[in-house]
Design a protein around this motif. Structure first.
Motif, PDB file in Angstrom:
ATOM      1  N   ASP A   1       2.065  19.955 -30.976  1.00 24.26           N
ATOM      2  CA  ASP A   1       2.714  21.294 -30.178  1.00 24.26           C
ATOM      3  C   ASP A   1       1.493  22.305 -30.300  1.00 24.26           C
ATOM      4  OD1 ASP A   1       5.097  20.113 -29.599  1.00 24.26           O
ATOM      5  OD2 ASP A   1       6.274  21.085 -31.346  1.00 24.26           O
ATOM      6  N   VAL A   2       0.798  22.386 -31.167  1.00 26.66           N
ATOM      7  CA  VAL A   2      -0.193  23.587 -31.622  1.00 26.66           C
ATOM      8  C   VAL A   2      -1.264  23.060 -30.389  1.00 26.66           C
ATOM      9  CG1 VAL A   2      -2.100  24.042 -33.009  1.00 26.66           C
ATOM     10  CG2 VAL A   2       0.102  23.714 -33.933  1.00 26.66           C
TER      11      VAL A   2
ATOM     12  N   GLU B   1       3.460  27.864 -33.632  1.00 30.07           N
ATOM     13  CA  GLU B   1       2.514  27.119 -32.816  1.00 30.07           C
ATOM     14  C   GLU B   1       1.323  28.007 -32.576  1.00 30.07           C
ATOM     15  OE1 GLU B   1       5.840  26.644 -31.498  1.00 30.07           O
ATOM     16  OE2 GLU B   1       5.965  24.928 -32.491  1.00 30.07           O
TER      17      GLU B   1
ATOM     18  N   THR C   1      -0.310  24.220 -27.226  1.00 26.08           N
ATOM     19  CA  THR C   1      -0.317  25.602 -27.081  1.00 26.08           C
ATOM     20  C   THR C   1      -1.987  25.942 -26.906  1.00 26.08           C
ATOM     21  OG1 THR C   1       1.411  25.531 -28.812  1.00 26.08           O
ATOM     22  CG2 THR C   1       0.071  27.683 -28.298  1.00 26.08           C
TER      23      THR C   1
ATOM     24  N   PRO D   1       4.238  23.847 -37.989  1.00 24.82           N
ATOM     25  CA  PRO D   1       4.535  23.302 -36.577  1.00 24.82           C
ATOM     26  C   PRO D   1       3.813  21.923 -36.589  1.00 24.82           C
ATOM     27  CG  PRO D   1       2.432  24.966 -36.541  1.00 24.82           C
ATOM     28  CD  PRO D   1       3.257  24.741 -38.070  1.00 24.82           C
TER      29      PRO D   1
END
Ligand SMILES: Nc1ncnc2c1ncn2[C@@H]1O[C@H](COP(=O)(O)OP(=O)(O)O)[C@@H](O)[C@H]1O
Ligand SMILES: [Mg+2]
Lengths: 266, 255
Positions: A56-57, A234, A60, A52
């Motif tokens: 984006d991680v 993610e 999240t 990922p």
């Protein structure tokens, strides 16, 4: 005329083999790796199915914290880790010291510890569920057993390294047995015990996740398992980041304890 | 308090280490024990201090332990045996903590012995910050703190360089002159023995037996390094030991 003398400097052969504290490099390597992955996923060199995107991680993780779910997962995990490892580590230090001091205890328990050590503790989880129930009890027991064995081995090894002339000195001044243990044996064994704790706590975190994967509503392990079964990379990586952070924090805590308690080593 | 040893013998396994040692250790005097390396000096001292039991023979105390004495038989070790995790004052305090002394009394003892050994300004230092000579002074201060009836010193200066050794010998002489103590002082250094010993016991090589006992009447405070009278004693001792030492060097060690 004087003959021409050849002069060469004496070649330097010393140096090296000595580690010092270098600040910031660890962080720089970490940032570099993350930046590399970010660049790879954005440019398409790393496909979205492989890894990922770090940003984006991060999003999240942010959402997880904002929604309050981070605490819902983190609090049960931390309390399991705390209860289990406090039980395992205190039993480990206690029995380890006895094994270091009494030949009979050593002879009796060393084979037992050697037999327990290599068992993958996760394999015993079903047994612990029967013994201690599906709830917290089995998780505490798993973490306690997992941290116990490395702590015992580190502790009795550390007691072995305590300078015997110091013990002889204590006896020659008529110190009582308990004073010798408290003031000479334990402080002398402390460096070894603390470095054993690093290993024990890392094992504790591994077992925490394993236990939570096998039956828990909340907890980092449960969170990772849910994400994994949905192939939600993610969220899976967000969970992994939390675990890594936990590892870094415990290791830093032990480093801090070492600097405080072992100041006498300079 | 006097000590006397009657026919003390000992063996480790099949090695005979000490053979038929009889000695009287007189109150208020320093007795030096010299002998080649491996002849059993340390073993004998451990037996005098009750850290080991002789196979044969008896070691007895004559007379009462003096008042205020907390640990009648007290060691000073060659390698100092200081706890690295305690400060100078903490190392001295260690040996007082098991005795029920009021805190102020304990602090007063620590301050007194540190002053007597010129360590007052180092009371909060860690052992690793001290030179070898300073460490041994801490160990001597610790021994003085328990007001010993007999000090048992096992090569206390052997780990130090020659200059430091001279200075510490002067310190010991000054301490003894101000308040005479009883000591058994083991050494392989004959110069130390003639500077500090009222009586010098020469042991043979292993198994250690008494070869000779030399008395030196010159008061400690008047003995100067390389004074002719001391030189004479020292060369006499060397005559006694020379062949033994040469033979001891050839032996195999298995300790
Ligand atoms: N605990 C022990 N077990 C077996 N042999 C020992 C032990 N302690 C000393 N020895 C042996 O006894 C002899 C005398 O030792 P030691 O008293 O230390 O001699 P010194 O102090 O005169 O050099 C040596 O040969 C040594 O190897
Ligand atoms: Mg010796």
């Amino acid at each position: 005329m004087m003959p021409e003398l050849q002069t060469t400097p004496v070649p330097f052969r010393g140096g090296g083999f000595r580690l010092r504290r270098v600040r910031g490099v660890g962080l720089a390597v970490f940032v570099l790796l993350v930046a590399l992955v970010e660049w790879g996923t954005r440019s398409g060199a790393i496909s979205a199915l492989t890894l990922p995107r770090p940003s984006d991680v991060g999003t999240t993780l942010w959402d997880l914290a904002a929604s309050g779910m981070l605490f819902t997962h983190l609090v049960p995990s931390l309390s399991r880790l705390a209860v289990g490892s406090v039980l395992g580590i205190s039993a480990g230090i206690g029995i380890g010291v006895l094994m270091g001091l009494f030949s009979l205890v050593r002879a009796g328990l060393a084979p037992v510890v050697a037999a327990l050590f290599p068992i993958p503790k996760i394999a015993l989880l079903p047994l612990f569920v029967i013994w201690f129930g599906i709830d917290e009890g089995s998780k505490y027991a798993l973490i306690a057993l997992g941290t116990f064995t490395p702590t015992v081995v580190a502790t009795y090894g550390a007691v072995d390294t305590v300078d015997r002339t110091l013990i002889r000195m204590g006896q020659s001044f008529g110190l009582d047995w308990l004073s010798i243990v408290r003031k000479i044996v334990l402080p002398g064994a402390l460096p070894g015990i603390l470095s054993g704790l690093r290993v024990s706590l890392a094992i504790g975190i591994i077992l925490l996740v394993a236990a939570e994967m096998l039956g828990a509503e909340h907890g980092i392990g449960a969170y990772i398992l849910q994400a994994g079964s949905l192939y939600d990379l993610e969220r899976l990586f967000a969970g992994v980041v939390i675990l890594s952070a936990l590892g870094v924090v415990t290791s830093a805590a032990i480093g801090w304890a070492e600097r405080r308690l072992l100041a006498w080593r300079g | 308090m006097d000590l006397s040893l009657t026919s003390v013998s000992h063996r480790y396994g099949t090695t005979e280490v000490l053979s038929d040692i009889s000695l009287d250790i007189a109150d208020g005097r320093i007795m030096c024990i010299v002998g080649p390396s491996g002849c059993g000096k340390s073993t004998l001292l451990r037996m005098i201090g009750g850290l080991e039991r002789p196979d044969r023979g008896r070691i007895v105390q004559n007379g009462a332990v003096p008042e205020g004495c907390l640990n009648p038989l007290t060691y000073v070790f060659q390698d100092f045996a200081l706890l690295p995790w305690r400060s100078v004052a903490g190392n001295v305090g260690l040996v007082l903590e098991d005795h029920r002394l009021p805190r102020t009394h304990r602090d007063a003892i620590i301050a007194d012995v540190l002053a007597r050994t010129n360590l007052t300004e180092f009371r909060d230092a860690w052992p690793r910050q001290l030179s070898g000579g300073m460490k041994q002074r801490v160990a001597i201060a610790r021994a003085l703190a328990v007001k010993p009836a007999v000090m048992l010193m096992d090569e206390p200066l052997s780990a130090l360089d020659a200059q430091t050794r001279e200075l510490l010998m002067d310190d010991l002489v000054a301490l003894w002159t101000r308040a005479p103590f009883t000591a058994v002082y083991v050494t392989h250094n004959l110069a130390e023995a003639v500077r500090l010993g009222h009586r010098i016991v020469v042991l043979s090589r292993r198994p250690g037996r008494i070869r000779d006992i030399v008395e030196i009447d010159i008061p400690l405070a008047e003995r100067r390094a390389s004074a002719p009278a001391l030189e004479a004693h020292q060369s006499h001792l060397w005559q006694l030991m020379r062949d033994e030492a040469a033979a001891a060097v050839q032996e195999l060690h298995d300790a």
